[in-house]
Design a protein around this motif. Structure first.
Motif, mmCIF file in Angstrom:
data_model
loop_
_atom_site.group_PDB
_atom_site.id
_atom_site.type_symbol
_atom_site.label_atom_id
_atom_site.label_comp_id
_atom_site.label_asym_id
_atom_site.label_seq_id
_atom_site.Cartn_x
_atom_site.Cartn_y
_atom_site.Cartn_z
ATOM 1 N N ASP A 223 81.620 -26.357 7.240
ATOM 2 C CA ASP A 223 82.566 -25.958 8.281
ATOM 3 C C ASP A 223 82.276 -24.515 8.727
ATOM 4 N N TYR B 164 92.751 -21.941 10.016
ATOM 5 C CA TYR B 164 92.732 -23.314 9.497
ATOM 6 C C TYR B 164 93.925 -24.114 9.998
ATOM 7 N N ARG B 165 93.761 -25.419 10.027
ATOM 8 C CA ARG B 165 94.885 -26.294 10.345
ATOM 9 C C ARG B 165 95.971 -26.107 9.305
ATOM 10 N N SER C 277 96.054 -29.730 5.303
ATOM 11 C CA SER C 277 94.721 -30.186 4.924
ATOM 12 C C SER C 277 94.555 -31.638 5.333
ATOM 13 N N ARG C 278 93.298 -32.013 5.518
ATOM 14 C CA ARG C 278 93.034 -33.415 5.848
ATOM 15 C C ARG C 278 92.902 -34.212 4.550
ATOM 16 N N VAL D 67 90.676 -27.614 6.999
ATOM 17 C CA VAL D 67 89.812 -27.806 8.172
ATOM 18 C C VAL D 67 90.028 -26.679 9.176
ATOM 19 N N ARG D 68 88.920 -26.045 9.563
ATOM 20 C CA ARG D 68 88.960 -24.954 10.540
ATOM 21 C C ARG D 68 89.366 -25.414 11.929
ATOM 22 N N SER E 84 88.607 -29.096 15.939
ATOM 23 C CA SER E 84 87.959 -28.877 14.632
ATOM 24 C C SER E 84 86.556 -29.465 14.668
ATOM 25 N N LEU F 61 84.208 -29.532 12.605
ATOM 26 C CA LEU F 61 83.705 -30.162 11.381
ATOM 27 C C LEU F 61 83.886 -31.685 11.412
ATOM 28 N N LEU F 62 85.062 -32.099 11.897
ATOM 29 C CA LEU F 62 85.375 -33.528 11.837
ATOM 30 C C LEU F 62 84.382 -34.355 12.639
#
Ligand SMILES: [Zn+2]
Length: 450
Positions: A47, A90-91, A94-95, A108-109, A121, A123-124
């Motif tokens: 990330d 960050y969100r 968390s996911r 997750v950023r 985000s 990363l996802l």
């Protein structure tokens, strides 16, 4: 890009007291937890790397940002072409993702696009996670494998995997297994095709019917052709036909046990062959309808068993002596004639059911012998291989799938068959699905004790 992960494990050891088993036992216990932590660190650093590349456009060229930062434009919709972002922390939540190592809570950023101001985000998308995906595919894979092995309880127990029977049902229903395994099969490689049905328990205690069609290769192996639940035979036939490529040479036997609706099944590509094992049993039932008790019908069923049992000599057809072939031909011809005589006897005695049963049976009893005399191909003459397939499916369905819908039973039956009989294709299917393409590798570099 190469990096290192450093793991610190703390251990206490009672010198002179601990044995090997206890050490292994404890190590096994922390295995999944370690992997889960490592996974989390890898993902978080990934990330960071992505956010670096997208925010420092002076350091990284557009080529370095390739495949990253795809997002929907804030207004107007559609994809934004902007690939420069500002980090926005960050969100809040968390996911949560179910993995084979257990439940992962992943921070997750969030970044903000400098062009359209959308927050997203990156990363996802880079991980290939769909917006609402809560599981990774290895997890699905392992759940399905364990369901097929009838040991899914063991998968769940002792791990923080959170999956209910309903969850398994949804994984199975959502599978694309039905669309994937539709390649064309040539009759050239087959020695026979078989079809039959068997009962399955479904919702509300209702009884459904599972129908399966398989090919038998010339080497005697099962080639799954299709699985259907509560589907009329003509529809099954349509679907199978679309997958079969005929060869001009000769027709292969289609073996069945007399199931109504299968008499002319696949008549364009195959020649019906009644299962020779079921023949005498069917005759017994017909004679019963004519009023014969077991004692009265036994001589007839024994007789028919004799007549049907034309054995084919083993060994290569090409090097068989002509007299061996002639022997088979003789036995086949006398058997055929004797059956005709028996039909006349039945009519004379007033066994109407027995006579019509035998009449219908007689034209479809020796297809495999005729094929052998013509070509030397030894084709199966009973449905025993398909019955074995049904037993294998049934054993697994009983454990898990009672109460399941038609599409779920269809899919899981397909999976069981393909995994069992087309192992290579099954592995390939999952590798493709998981997207294993050699873009990530990890090894243990060193282990030291402090
Ligand atoms: Zn944008």
């Amino acid at each position: 890009m190469e990096r290192e992960i450093h793991i610190t494990l703390r251990l206490s050891l009672a010198t002179g007291k601990v044995n090997l088993n206890e050490i292994v036992y404890r190590l096994k216990e922390i295995g999944d937890a370690v992997k889960l932590e490592v996974l989390k660190k890898i993902l978080m650093s990934y990330d960071d790397l992505i956010a670096e590349r997208l925010s420092k456009t002076k350091v990284y060229t557009s080529k370095d940002r390739k495949g990253l930062g795809r997002h929907i434009r804030k207004s107007e919709g559609g994809f934004c072409r902007g690939r420069k972002v500002r980090k926005r922390g960050y969100r809040q939540e968390s996911r949560n993702i179910s993995t084979v190592f257990g439940g992962l809570k992943l921070p997750v950023r969030v970044v903000e696009c400098c062009r359209c101001a959308a927050r997203y985000s990156p990363l996802l998308a880079a991980l290939g996670l769909e917006p609402y995906a809560r599981k990774e595919r290895n997890f699905e894979h392992e759940v399905i494998e364990s369901v097929i092995d009838t040991n899914y309880r063991r998968l769940i127990d002792g791990r923080s995997i959170d999956i209910s029977l309903g969850g398994i049902h949804n994984i199975v229903v959502g599978s694309d297994i039905g669309e994937i395994f539709q390649e064309t099969v040539s009759t050239e490689g087959l020695s026979a095709i078989m079809a039959d049905g068997t009962g399955v328990k479904q919702k509300g205690g209702n009884k459904g019917e599972l129908r399966a069609v398989i090919g038998i290769t010339k080497g005697g192996c099962v080639k799954p052709l299709g699985c259907f639940v509560n589907t009329p035979w003509p529809e099954v036939e349509q679907s199978i036909k679309s997958r079969i490529k005929e060869t001009e040479q000769y027709k292969i036997p289609f073996v069945y046990d007399g199931e109504p609706g299968l008499d002319d099944f696949l008549a364009d590509v195959a020649e019906s062959q009644r299962c020779t094992w079921h023949g005498p049993r069917g005759l017994y039932h017909s004679l019963w309808q004519d009023g014969l008790k077991k004692k009265g019908s036994k001589p007839h069923t024994d007789n028919i068993k004799q007549l049907i049992g034309v054995e084919l000599p083993e060994g290569d057809f090409e090097i068989l002596k002509e007299e061996d072939k002639a022997q088979v031909r003789n036995k086949y011809e006398t058997s055929k004639a004797d059956i005709q005589k028996l039909i006349k006897v039945f009519y004379a005695k007033g066994y109407k059911h027995g006579a019509t049963y035998l009449e219908k049976l007689s034209t479809r009893l020796f297809t495999n012998i005729e094929l052998w005399l013509e070509t030397g191909v030894i084709a199966p003459k009973t449905t025993s291989l398909l019955e074995r397939v049904f037993r294998e499916i049934g054993r697994r369905l009983k454990r898990i799938a009672w109460g399941w819908s038609d599409s779920a039973v269809t899919n899981i039956s397909k999976m069981i068959m393909i995994r069992q009989y087309s192992r290579d294709q099954w592995e390939k299917y999952w590798k493709k699905k998981l997207g294993i393409r050699g873009y990530f590798n990890i090894q243990i570099a060193s282990v030291q004790i402090a």
